[in-house]
Scaffold this motif. Structure first.
Motif, PDB file in Angstrom:
ATOM      1  N   ASN A   1      42.707 -55.649 -19.470  1.00 14.13           N
ATOM      2  CA  ASN A   1      43.598 -56.540 -18.735  1.00 14.13           C
ATOM      3  C   ASN A   1      44.261 -57.560 -19.656  1.00 14.13           C
ATOM      4  OD1 ASN A   1      43.677 -56.410 -15.520  1.00 14.13           O
ATOM      5  ND2 ASN A   1      41.723 -55.583 -16.232  1.00 14.13           N
ATOM      6  N   CYS A   2      43.571 -58.020 -20.669  1.00 15.24           N
ATOM      7  CA  CYS A   2      44.207 -58.917 -21.646  1.00 15.24           C
ATOM      8  C   CYS A   2      45.319 -58.189 -22.394  1.00 15.24           C
ATOM      9  CB  CYS A   2      43.162 -59.470 -22.601  1.00 15.24           C
ATOM     10  SG  CYS A   2      42.049 -60.686 -21.839  1.00 15.24           S
ATOM     11  N   ARG A   3      45.088 -56.914 -22.714  1.00 17.96           N
ATOM     12  CA  ARG A   3      46.162 -56.125 -23.343  1.00 17.96           C
ATOM     13  C   ARG A   3      47.344 -55.971 -22.378  1.00 17.96           C
ATOM     14  NH1 ARG A   3      41.613 -53.292 -25.341  1.00 17.96           N
ATOM     15  NH2 ARG A   3      41.718 -51.756 -23.656  1.00 17.96           N
ATOM     16  N   ALA A   4      47.040 -55.763 -21.108  1.00 18.57           N
ATOM     17  CA  ALA A   4      48.113 -55.629 -20.124  1.00 18.57           C
ATOM     18  C   ALA A   4      48.934 -56.911 -20.033  1.00 18.57           C
ATOM     19  CB  ALA A   4      47.523 -55.276 -18.759  1.00 18.57           C
ATOM     20  N   ILE A   5      48.290 -58.059 -20.121  1.00 21.72           N
ATOM     21  CA  ILE A   5      49.012 -59.333 -20.125  1.00 21.72           C
ATOM     22  C   ILE A   5      49.942 -59.397 -21.321  1.00 21.72           C
ATOM     23  CG2 ILE A   5      48.738 -61.829 -20.408  1.00 21.72           C
ATOM     24  CD1 ILE A   5      46.069 -61.500 -18.791  1.00 21.72           C
ATOM     25  N   ASP A   6      49.455 -59.000 -22.491  1.00 20.11           N
ATOM     26  CA  ASP A   6      50.296 -58.989 -23.690  1.00 20.11           C
ATOM     27  C   ASP A   6      51.501 -58.072 -23.513  1.00 20.11           C
ATOM     28  OD1 ASP A   6      48.564 -60.735 -24.968  1.00 20.11           O
ATOM     29  OD2 ASP A   6      47.459 -59.132 -25.993  1.00 20.11           O
ATOM     30  N   GLU A   7      51.278 -56.912 -22.919  1.00 22.47           N
ATOM     31  CA  GLU A   7      52.379 -55.972 -22.701  1.00 22.47           C
ATOM     32  C   GLU A   7      53.399 -56.552 -21.726  1.00 22.47           C
ATOM     33  OE1 GLU A   7      50.350 -52.448 -21.372  1.00 22.47           O
ATOM     34  OE2 GLU A   7      49.142 -52.371 -23.200  1.00 22.47           O
ATOM     35  N   ALA A   8      52.911 -57.179 -20.669  1.00 20.61           N
ATOM     36  CA  ALA A   8      53.822 -57.785 -19.691  1.00 20.61           C
ATOM     37  C   ALA A   8      54.679 -58.864 -20.344  1.00 20.61           C
ATOM     38  CB  ALA A   8      53.026 -58.359 -18.521  1.00 20.61           C
ATOM     39  N   VAL A   9      54.067 -59.666 -21.199  1.00 20.60           N
ATOM     40  CA  VAL A   9      54.819 -60.700 -21.920  1.00 20.60           C
ATOM     41  C   VAL A   9      55.877 -60.070 -22.812  1.00 20.60           C
ATOM     42  CG1 VAL A   9      54.642 -62.504 -23.673  1.00 20.60           C
ATOM     43  CG2 VAL A   9      52.960 -62.401 -21.820  1.00 20.60           C
ATOM     44  N   ALA A  10      55.507 -59.033 -23.546  1.00 18.09           N
ATOM     45  CA  ALA A  10      56.448 -58.381 -24.461  1.00 18.09           C
ATOM     46  C   ALA A  10      57.640 -57.791 -23.723  1.00 18.09           C
ATOM     47  CB  ALA A  10      55.728 -57.292 -25.259  1.00 18.09           C
ATOM     48  N   LEU A  11      57.425 -57.332 -22.505  1.00 10.74           N
ATOM     49  CA  LEU A  11      58.500 -56.736 -21.708  1.00 10.74           C
ATOM     50  C   LEU A  11      59.330 -57.769 -20.959  1.00 10.74           C
ATOM     51  CD1 LEU A  11      56.512 -53.739 -20.205  1.00 10.74           C
ATOM     52  CD2 LEU A  11      58.275 -53.595 -21.976  1.00 10.74           C
ATOM     53  N   GLY A  12      58.907 -59.031 -21.000  1.00 11.74           N
ATOM     54  CA  GLY A  12      59.599 -60.057 -20.239  1.00 11.74           C
ATOM     55  C   GLY A  12      59.358 -59.948 -18.746  1.00 11.74           C
ATOM     56  N   SER A  13      58.204 -59.402 -18.361  1.00 18.81           N
ATOM     57  CA  SER A  13      57.900 -59.213 -16.945  1.00 18.81           C
ATOM     58  C   SER A  13      57.645 -60.545 -16.257  1.00 18.81           C
ATOM     59  CB  SER A  13      56.670 -58.310 -16.792  1.00 18.81           C
ATOM     60  OG  SER A  13      56.335 -58.140 -15.441  1.00 18.81           O
ATOM     61  N   ARG A  14      57.988 -60.611 -14.974  1.00 17.97           N
ATOM     62  CA  ARG A  14      57.758 -61.824 -14.204  1.00 17.97           C
ATOM     63  C   ARG A  14      56.357 -61.872 -13.608  1.00 17.97           C
ATOM     64  NH1 ARG A  14      62.892 -60.251 -12.994  1.00 17.97           N
ATOM     65  NH2 ARG A  14      62.463 -59.508 -10.883  1.00 17.97           N
ATOM     66  N   SER A  15      55.620 -60.761 -13.649  1.00 14.51           N
ATOM     67  CA  SER A  15      54.238 -60.764 -13.173  1.00 14.51           C
ATOM     68  C   SER A  15      53.532 -59.502 -13.653  1.00 14.51           C
ATOM     69  CB  SER A  15      54.159 -60.844 -11.642  1.00 14.51           C
ATOM     70  OG  SER A  15      54.706 -59.682 -11.048  1.00 14.51           O
ATOM     71  N   LEU A  16      52.209 -59.527 -13.559  1.00 17.54           N
ATOM     72  CA  LEU A  16      51.376 -58.349 -13.790  1.00 17.54           C
ATOM     73  C   LEU A  16      50.688 -58.016 -12.477  1.00 17.54           C
ATOM     74  CD1 LEU A  16      49.934 -56.252 -15.641  1.00 17.54           C
ATOM     75  CD2 LEU A  16      48.178 -58.016 -16.034  1.00 17.54           C
ATOM     76  N   VAL A  17      50.953 -56.822 -11.953  1.00 16.54           N
ATOM     77  CA  VAL A  17      50.337 -56.386 -10.703  1.00 16.54           C
ATOM     78  C   VAL A  17      48.916 -55.900 -10.973  1.00 16.54           C
ATOM     79  CG1 VAL A  17      50.410 -54.631  -8.894  1.00 16.54           C
ATOM     80  CG2 VAL A  17      52.496 -55.837  -9.544  1.00 16.54           C
ATOM     81  N   LEU A  18      47.995 -56.307 -10.116  1.00 15.73           N
ATOM     82  CA  LEU A  18      46.597 -55.916 -10.248  1.00 15.73           C
ATOM     83  C   LEU A  18      46.170 -55.047  -9.074  1.00 15.73           C
ATOM     84  CD1 LEU A  18      44.996 -59.335 -11.277  1.00 15.73           C
ATOM     85  CD2 LEU A  18      45.880 -57.536 -12.783  1.00 15.73           C
ATOM     86  N   VAL A  19      45.804 -53.807  -9.372  1.00 15.17           N
ATOM     87  CA  VAL A  19      45.079 -52.952  -8.433  1.00 15.17           C
ATOM     88  C   VAL A  19      43.618 -53.092  -8.842  1.00 15.17           C
ATOM     89  CG1 VAL A  19      44.694 -50.601  -7.636  1.00 15.17           C
ATOM     90  CG2 VAL A  19      47.025 -51.415  -8.066  1.00 15.17           C
ATOM     91  N   VAL A  20      42.824 -53.757  -8.006  1.00 22.88           N
ATOM     92  CA  VAL A  20      41.614 -54.400  -8.513  1.00 22.88           C
ATOM     93  C   VAL A  20      40.464 -53.459  -8.815  1.00 22.88           C
ATOM     94  CG1 VAL A  20      42.181 -56.587  -7.420  1.00 22.88           C
ATOM     95  CG2 VAL A  20      40.776 -54.912  -6.166  1.00 22.88           C
ATOM     96  N   GLY A  21      40.473 -52.262  -8.238  1.00 25.75           N
ATOM     97  CA  GLY A  21      39.377 -51.324  -8.442  1.00 25.75           C
ATOM     98  C   GLY A  21      38.463 -51.230  -7.240  1.00 25.75           C
ATOM     99  N   GLY A  22      37.741 -50.125  -7.157  1.00 28.90           N
ATOM    100  CA  GLY A  22      36.867 -49.867  -6.019  1.00 28.90           C
ATOM    101  C   GLY A  22      35.402 -50.039  -6.353  1.00 28.90           C
ATOM    102  N   LEU A  23      34.584 -49.191  -5.782  1.00 25.47           N
ATOM    103  CA  LEU A  23      33.145 -49.263  -6.010  1.00 25.47           C
ATOM    104  C   LEU A  23      32.791 -48.725  -7.392  1.00 25.47           C
ATOM    105  CD1 LEU A  23      31.852 -47.866  -2.594  1.00 25.47           C
ATOM    106  CD2 LEU A  23      31.745 -50.256  -3.351  1.00 25.47           C
ATOM    107  N   PRO A  24      31.888 -49.388  -8.105  1.00 28.98           N
ATOM    108  CA  PRO A  24      31.371 -48.789  -9.335  1.00 28.98           C
ATOM    109  C   PRO A  24      30.692 -47.456  -9.034  1.00 28.98           C
ATOM    110  CG  PRO A  24      30.722 -51.095  -9.169  1.00 28.98           C
ATOM    111  CD  PRO A  24      31.310 -50.708  -7.845  1.00 28.98           C
ATOM    112  N   GLU A  25      30.646 -46.592 -10.025  1.00 34.98           N
ATOM    113  CA  GLU A  25      30.029 -45.280  -9.837  1.00 34.98           C
ATOM    114  C   GLU A  25      28.598 -45.429  -9.334  1.00 34.98           C
ATOM    115  OE1 GLU A  25      29.147 -41.161 -12.367  1.00 34.98           O
ATOM    116  OE2 GLU A  25      30.120 -42.886 -13.323  1.00 34.98           O
ATOM    117  N   GLY A  26      28.293 -44.711  -8.261  1.00 35.42           N
ATOM    118  CA  GLY A  26      26.951 -44.719  -7.695  1.00 35.42           C
ATOM    119  C   GLY A  26      26.650 -45.878  -6.765  1.00 35.42           C
ATOM    120  N   SER A  27      27.620 -46.785  -6.561  1.00 36.35           N
ATOM    121  CA  SER A  27      27.378 -47.979  -5.759  1.00 36.35           C
ATOM    122  C   SER A  27      27.865 -47.809  -4.327  1.00 36.35           C
ATOM    123  CB  SER A  27      28.080 -49.181  -6.385  1.00 36.35           C
ATOM    124  OG  SER A  27      27.977 -50.325  -5.553  1.00 36.35           O
TER     125      SER A  27
END
Length: 279
Positions: free
Chosen positions: A89-115
């Motif tokens: 996610n920190c890399r994604a923030i860097d990429e968003a900055v480099a592209l001049g994006s106005r936001s970074l969309v987060l699809v937060v994730g589901g259940l961990p495996e086996g949970s």
């Protein structure tokens, strides 16, 4: 409501809409040719093109970037997996900055495996977001939680209503908001109330449009073009704008057996026509 009848300025293209037949360079060129001024690219497409090249192509074409898709996917079965998600996610923030994006969309994730611990997964999301929040603030990159339809709770997003997303925003504070995607939230009986809540708190960072087909042949890959399904798009846009949103309407269509098979130029023409007539 804004008058979109001859509008191009308020249309954004999520690059997933034509991803099967065009790469990112072709998408950028196609948007420029059709007069679409804003895009929301996906990280894998940017990686295939190259980050620096992608940013240059976007700038040279005169386009802006409404959002980068996507960060998130925080829950994991162990600490190592959770840290890997934070680092990504920190890399994604860097990429968003480099592209001049106005936001970074987060699809937060589901259940961990086996949970089966859904509440635990949501706490992992909060912990993960806290871990990247300060860095995002230092980069002036807003983080937009996108609640996904409950059918994705196990594997893609354990945040499934706008209320849940805004409750997380309240706990997290500065720099965190929501992206409202009609495909995921159109059914919610609290939708108007929560859209107004997002507007009052300044947390409404993005608005995504497509349509819900009846019947839906594939829950992931059978989104409809605006106007072809059952979502009352004008009503929802009315609520979003009443709440103070004046940003782009981002078209995001996953359609493996229909729109992804069509000529991308025709898809873009249709997106423009439906943006101006039914959105």
């Amino acid at each position: 409501m804004r008058d979109f009848s001859n509008d191009m300025e308020n249309l954004s293209l999520n690059t997933a809409t034509v991803r099967q037949r065009w790469n990112l360079e072709q998408i950028i060129d196609g948007c420029a040719r059709h007069g679409i001024v804003d895009i929301s690219p996906w990280r894998d497409q940017v990686a295939d093109c190259g980050l620096e090249k992608s940013a240059k192509l976007i700038r040279d074409a005169g386009l802006t970037v409404s959002a980068l898709c996507r960060g998130g996917m925080f829950p994991a079965a162990d600490a190592r997996g959770r840290q890997a998600a934070i680092d990504d996610n920190c890399r994604a923030i860097d990429e968003a900055v480099a592209l001049g994006s106005r936001s970074l969309v987060l699809v937060v994730g589901g259940l961990p495996e086996g949970s089966r611990d859904l509440e635990g997964a949501r706490e992992q999301v909060l912990d993960g977001m806290r871990s990247i929040q300060e860095y995002a603030l230092s980069c002036n990159m807003p983080l937009a939680i996108e609640p996904l339809h409950p059918m994705y709770a196990a594997d893609r997003a354990c945040v499934n209503t706008l209320k849940q997303a805004l409750d997380m925003c309240d706990r997290l504070g500065e720099g965190v908001g929501v992206a409202v995607d009609v495909y995921h939230v159109w059914w919610d009986p609290e939708l108007r109330e929560q859209i107004m809540r997002a507007g009052r708190s300044g947390k409404l960072f993005g608005y995504h449009v497509c349509d819900w087909m009846v019947p839906t042949q594939d829950l992931l890959l059978d989104r409809g073009m605006m106007g072809d399904g059952v979502i009352d798009l004008k009503k929802i846009r009315g609520w979003v704008e009443e709440a103070g949103f004046n940003g782009k309407c981002e078209v995001e269509i996953f359609s493996a057996e229909n729109w992804w098979k069509k000529d991308p130029d025709e898809v873009l023409k249709t997106c423009i026509e439906r943006h101006q007539s039914v959105v």
